[in-house]
Enzyme design. Structure first.
Site: not given
Ligand code: S3P
Length: 447
Positions: A102, A130, A175, A328
């Protein structure tokens, strides 16, 4: 449906032995992705040491190479990136397949939307389910166009803007990925981009941009939260990066050591960014014997060592405001809660529903399958710990989710009856040597 021939099942045997030793955990996943992307956008050469060589980050290396960056692996964890400069990436000649990642998909969307070219992103079954609208909505206002499946799901094609406009956006969800996508688009925009973040999230993007010479203005807001501003277009100057150990990966070891009686584990060089260490606070509040040592600053981040000893744990109530700093870590904290005596209540877990799996549902299923009493109340989860006793005996469906697989494996260390996981192959997403490292400490996983 998951292809059954690709599944790698594991049965975890009851193993009551103490975990002992001194280790390092793999590099931080968030910082590893950013180090590759930002140095590809910078001028000059960047030597990255301690890069996480997990599946997710390897997907980012492949994608950045397809965009024209020169990325070379010198030895284990040591990589050399030759940047192209802001706005200078080249059109990929094929679809960018980001696997399970993601972070790659969302941050790259910000970069690609501010380059005048066509690109297509896809991923595995988990990533294709997602939500991407959370980045498509703000990024579409910079002059770029996005075409996706229904509800903004991948595959996603992006027609980047010719002249990127600055964005002003108030984040509707906490986020760091959405914030980072907008800040990456700002680098090639003409004017000031503003991101209003009502609830602060991990700030590795801001820290690394500053480390690379970008002026990032951060103002605290009277009503809480922050306003982040970048005036583009800017140039990034490459500097070498040492990636600290991932606090999210360390959390698995911390909980394993806390719940295996007589354990004592020292973890060297772990990232201690305060927007990442909520789980350490919670573990301490639960009675864990956790100490932070040798705290120091390195490359725009705080790092240090961790020392944990096995102890009894007790239930706590965890406020929703802590969620972004430990988002996480809920799967492994649920294991700590199952081991603890008394009730643990995790409040405000809505965002867990859109992770690598619907983690809210999959954590509950993992606990129920192993006879741990758990209830839900809207977006809150209530776990009734049984003072060190976990019956186990269940089959856990891991839903292509690395953190669920690792959490269920650790639950298996203290369960009275064997726990079976349908598939542990996704562990390599973020923690390729998870089982080897735990066995080095004395866990005795039979793989
Ligand atoms: C991350 C942000 C978080 C986290 C993901 C890594 C990042 O996601 O859950 O494992 O590297 O910016 P969200 O921004 O969707 O909360």
């Amino acid at each position: 449906m998951v292809n059954a021939s690709l599944l790698k099942p594991l049965t975890v045997s009851f193993n009551p032995s103490a975990l002992k030793g001194e280790i390092s955990v793999p590099g931080d996943k968030s910082i590893s992705h950013r180090s590759l992307m930002f140095s590809a956008l910078a001028k000059g050469r960047c030597r990255v040491s301690g890069l996480l060589e997990g599946e997710d980050v390897l997907r980012t290396t492949v994608a950045m190479r397809k965009l024209g960056a020169k990325i070379e692996r010198l030895s284990e964890g040591i990589w050399l990136v030759e940047g192209k400069g802001i706005g200078k990436l080249s059109e990929p000649d094929d679809v960018l397949d980001l696997g399970n990642s993601g972070t790659s998909a969302r941050l790259l969307s910000g970069i690609l939307s501010s380059h005048p070219m066509f690109s297509v992103l896809t991923g595995d079954e988990s990533l294709r389910s997602r939500p991407m609208s959370r980045v498509i909505v703000p990024l579409s206002t910079n002059g770029s166009q996005f075409f996706s499946r229904e509800k903004g799901r991948l595959p996603l094609s992006i027609v980047g803007s010719v002249q990127t406009k600055p964005i002003t956006y108030r984040l509707p969800v906490a986020s760091a990925q959405v914030k980072s996508a907008i800040l990456l688009s700002a680098l090639n925009a003409h004017g000031v981009t503003h991101v209003i973040e009502p609830i602060p999230t991990r700030d590795h993007t801001e820290n690394m941009l500053r480390y690379f010479g970008c002026e990032v203005t951060i103002k605290s807001l009277a009503e809480g939260g922050k306003r982040i501003e970048i005036c583009g277009p800017i140039e990034l100057e490459a500097h070498d990066i040492v990636v600290p150990g991932d606090p999210s990966s360390a959390a698995f070891i911390l909980v394993a050591a806390a719940i295996c009686k007589g354990s004592e584990v020292y973890i060297r060089h772990v990232g201690l960014n305060p927007l990442r260490t909520g789980s350490f606070k919670v573990l301490r509040a639960m009675g864990a014997n956790l100490r932070i040592l040798n705290e120091r600053h390195e490359g725009g981040e705080i790092v240090g060592d961790l020392l944990i000893q096995g102890s009894d744990l007790h239930g706590v109530e965890v406020n929703a405001s802590l969620a972004p700093s430990m988002i996480d870590e809920y799967p492994i904290l649920a294991v700590a809660a199952a081991y603890a005596s008394g009730t643990t209540r995790f409040n405000g877990l809505k965002e867990l529903r859109v992770k690598e799996s619907d983690r809210f549902t999959s954590i509950v299923a993992m606990l129920k399958a192993n006879k741990v009493e758990v209830e839900t109340d809207g977006d809150d989860m209530i776990i009734y710990g049984n003072a060190g006793y976990v019956k186990g005996g269940g089959v856990v469906e891991t839903h292509m989710d690395h953190r669920l697989a690792m959490s269920a494996s650790i639950l298996g260390l203290i369960a009275k009856e064997k726990i079976t996981l349908d598939d542990v192959s996704f562990v390599k997403t973020s923690f390729p040597n998870f089982y080897t490292l735990l066995n080095q400490l004395g866990a005795g996983f039979e793989l």
